[in-house]
Design a protein around this motif. Structure first.
Motif, short mmCIF file in Angstrom:
data_model
loop_
_atom_site.label_atom_id
_atom_site.label_comp_id
_atom_site.label_asym_id
_atom_site.label_seq_id
_atom_site.Cartn_x
_atom_site.Cartn_y
_atom_site.Cartn_z
N ALA A 1 0.54 -1.13 -0.23
CA ALA A 1 -0.16 0.10 -0.06
C ALA A 1 0.89 1.17 0.17
O ALA A 1 1.67 1.56 1.02
N LEU A 2 0.84 1.93 -1.18
CA LEU A 2 1.80 3.01 -1.31
C LEU A 2 1.09 4.49 -1.27
O LEU A 2 0.30 4.63 -2.10
N GLU A 3 1.59 5.32 -0.54
CA GLU A 3 1.16 6.64 -0.69
C GLU A 3 1.85 7.38 -1.72
O GLU A 3 3.14 7.23 -1.97
N HIS A 4 1.11 8.18 -2.42
CA HIS A 4 1.94 8.92 -3.43
C HIS A 4 1.04 10.43 -3.81
O HIS A 4 -0.06 10.52 -3.29
N ALA A 5 1.76 11.11 -4.72
CA ALA A 5 0.66 12.50 -5.19
C ALA A 5 -0.18 12.03 -5.95
O ALA A 5 -0.25 11.00 -6.73
N PRO A 6 -1.40 12.59 -6.03
CA PRO A 6 -2.39 12.34 -6.80
C PRO A 6 -2.14 12.21 -8.33
O PRO A 6 -2.52 11.26 -9.11
N HIS A 7 -1.43 13.05 -9.15
CA HIS A 7 -1.01 12.97 -10.37
C HIS A 7 -0.13 11.77 -10.74
O HIS A 7 0.10 11.45 -11.78
N GLN A 8 0.43 11.06 -9.64
CA GLN A 8 1.15 9.93 -9.64
C GLN A 8 0.40 8.68 -9.73
O GLN A 8 0.99 7.51 -9.79
N ALA A 9 -1.07 8.58 -9.66
CA ALA A 9 -1.73 7.44 -9.29
C ALA A 9 -1.33 6.35 -10.52
O ALA A 9 -1.38 5.17 -10.21
N ALA A 10 -1.95 6.77 -11.66
CA ALA A 10 -1.83 5.82 -12.85
C ALA A 10 -0.51 5.08 -12.84
O ALA A 10 -0.34 4.04 -13.15
N ALA A 11 0.71 5.93 -12.76
CA ALA A 11 2.05 5.51 -12.77
C ALA A 11 2.18 4.27 -11.56
O ALA A 11 2.93 3.39 -11.92
N VAL A 12 1.73 4.76 -10.57
CA VAL A 12 1.99 3.75 -9.43
C VAL A 12 1.18 2.33 -9.79
O VAL A 12 1.53 1.37 -9.63
N ARG A 13 -0.10 2.65 -10.19
CA ARG A 13 -1.00 1.50 -10.48
C ARG A 13 -0.33 0.75 -11.61
O ARG A 13 -0.32 -0.71 -11.56
N SER A 14 0.39 1.31 -12.43
CA SER A 14 1.11 0.52 -13.40
C SER A 14 2.32 -0.11 -13.21
O SER A 14 2.49 -1.37 -13.62
N LEU A 15 2.86 0.04 -11.71
CA LEU A 15 3.83 -0.66 -11.19
C LEU A 15 3.35 -2.17 -10.50
O LEU A 15 3.95 -3.05 -10.24
N LEU A 16 1.96 -2.33 -10.21
CA LEU A 16 1.44 -3.13 -9.47
C LEU A 16 0.52 -4.05 -10.42
O LEU A 16 -0.12 -3.59 -11.15
N GLY A 17 0.03 -5.16 -9.62
CA GLY A 17 -0.97 -6.00 -10.32
C GLY A 17 -2.19 -5.76 -9.52
O GLY A 17 -2.07 -5.64 -8.33
N ASP A 18 -3.28 -5.93 -10.04
CA ASP A 18 -4.92 -5.79 -9.31
C ASP A 18 -4.77 -4.58 -8.66
O ASP A 18 -5.06 -4.79 -7.25
N ALA A 19 -4.33 -3.55 -9.04
CA ALA A 19 -4.09 -2.49 -8.22
C ALA A 19 -5.46 -1.62 -8.16
O ALA A 19 -6.31 -1.48 -9.16
N ARG A 20 -5.74 -0.92 -6.98
CA ARG A 20 -6.68 0.00 -6.69
C ARG A 20 -6.20 1.19 -6.16
O ARG A 20 -5.35 0.98 -5.15
N THR A 21 -6.79 2.16 -6.36
CA THR A 21 -6.36 3.50 -5.71
C THR A 21 -7.69 4.26 -4.78
O THR A 21 -8.57 4.24 -5.15
N LEU A 22 -6.93 4.37 -3.45
CA LEU A 22 -8.16 5.24 -2.53
C LEU A 22 -7.96 6.61 -2.66
O LEU A 22 -6.72 6.89 -2.87
#
Ligand SMILES: C[S@@+](CC[C@H](N)C(=O)[O-])C[C@H]1O[C@@H](n2cnc3c(N)ncnc32)[C@H](O)[C@@H]1O
Length: 271
Positions: free
Chosen positions: A235-256
């Motif tokens: 579970a990784l915190e990030h900036a809002p504009h990084q959400a898509a990039a972080v999802r692309s690093l993971l499988g089965d990703a969802r963003t809160l």
């Protein structure tokens, strides 16, 4: 001639004016917190007894705190503490001041089954790991940070709060944390380019290495994902504009989303 401050009311008015002139966003609130701290009382006491006189020592304490805040030092460093979830953490310029949006990680740890093991990478003051240990004593919690100074602060917080969290000095994910059921991390995610434009409270006072992570801000997150074992839940915190990039690093990703509706924490499995 300088105005003589005789009462709490005078002190609040004078400090508010000085902090407003210094460009602070919330001058009245900051003034009240700093004055209450100098007097050793709750903030509410300033309102119940505004005509109370200040001793010369109290006046000196207020003056010093307001001087530091007018240099845009964060209130949390001046008073030496910050609330996070139900805890009061000691903080100083060796660690990032825990942010309210990081409390969103709670949604992830509350879902864990009893007996699960959770590791907090980049723990700073210990905020996330200690809040988990406090709220979920049925979990096994460990933490780590790449900064020796941060590890000292986090260990001191754990001791003072009596919370059983082992905190290691390590960059990325320590080997002994690789069998955790969940890795939570609020690692640095500010880009090199964004850093100079951040407010003076951050740039002049908070540790740069706690905030900045390369050209796009994702260096520390990418490195953590790269060394975590296949299938590891993170579970990784990030900036809002990084959400898509972080999802692309993971499988089965969802963003809160945080309370402001912004994409703030991404949960998924390491591919
Ligand atoms: C944004 S701060 C967050 C601190 C804390 N988790 C919080 O939410 O208040 C990031 C922390 O990660 C640490 N850090 C930076 N790079 C790291 C890395 N590659 N591995 C582990 N820790 C790192 C910093 O020293 C800092 O304490």
């Amino acid at each position: 001639m300088a105005t003589v401050v005789r009462t709490v009311r005078d002190a609040v008015a004078g400090a508010t004016a000085a902090l407003e002139a210094a460009g602070c966003d919330t001058p009245r609130l900051d003034a009240e917190v700093l004055i209450a701290d100098a007097l050793g009382v709750e903030r509410a006491a300033l309102h119940t007894d505004p005509d109370a006189s200040l001793t010369p020592e109290a006046h000196a304490g207020v003056t010093e705190r307001v001087r530091r805040r007018a240099m845009r030092e964060p209130v949390a460093y001046i008073v030496g503490r910050r609330g996070f979830r139900g805890l009061e953490l000691a903080v100083d310029p060796r660690v990032l001041i825990p942010r309210p949006e990081t409390e969103l990680l709670v949604e992830v740890w509350l879902e864990l089954r009893a007996g699960s093991r959770v590791h907090d990478a980049g723990t700073g003051s210990g905020a996330v790991a200690l809040a988990i240990a406090d709220e979920r004593p049925d979990l096994r919690v460990t933490a780590s940070d790449a900064s020796r100074a941060a590890v000292e602060v986090a260990r001191a917080n754990a001791r003072r709060l009596g919370l059983p969290v082992e905190i290691a000095l390590a960059r990325g994910l320590p080997r002994e944390a690789r069998d955790a059921d969940l890795v939570v991390a609020n690692l640095p995610y500010v880009s090199e380019g964004e850093w100079p434009g951040l407010p003076p409270e951050i740039v002049d006072h908070e540790p740069r290495e706690a905030l900045v992570a390369g050209v796009d801000g994702l260096d520390a997150i990418r490195a953590l994902v790269a060394e975590a074992p296949h299938g590891k839940r993170v579970a990784l915190e990030h900036a809002p504009h990084q959400a898509a990039a972080v999802r692309s690093l993971l499988g089965d990703a969802r963003t809160l989303r945080d309370l402001a509706g912004l994409e703030r924490v991404t949960v998924g499995g390491v591919p």
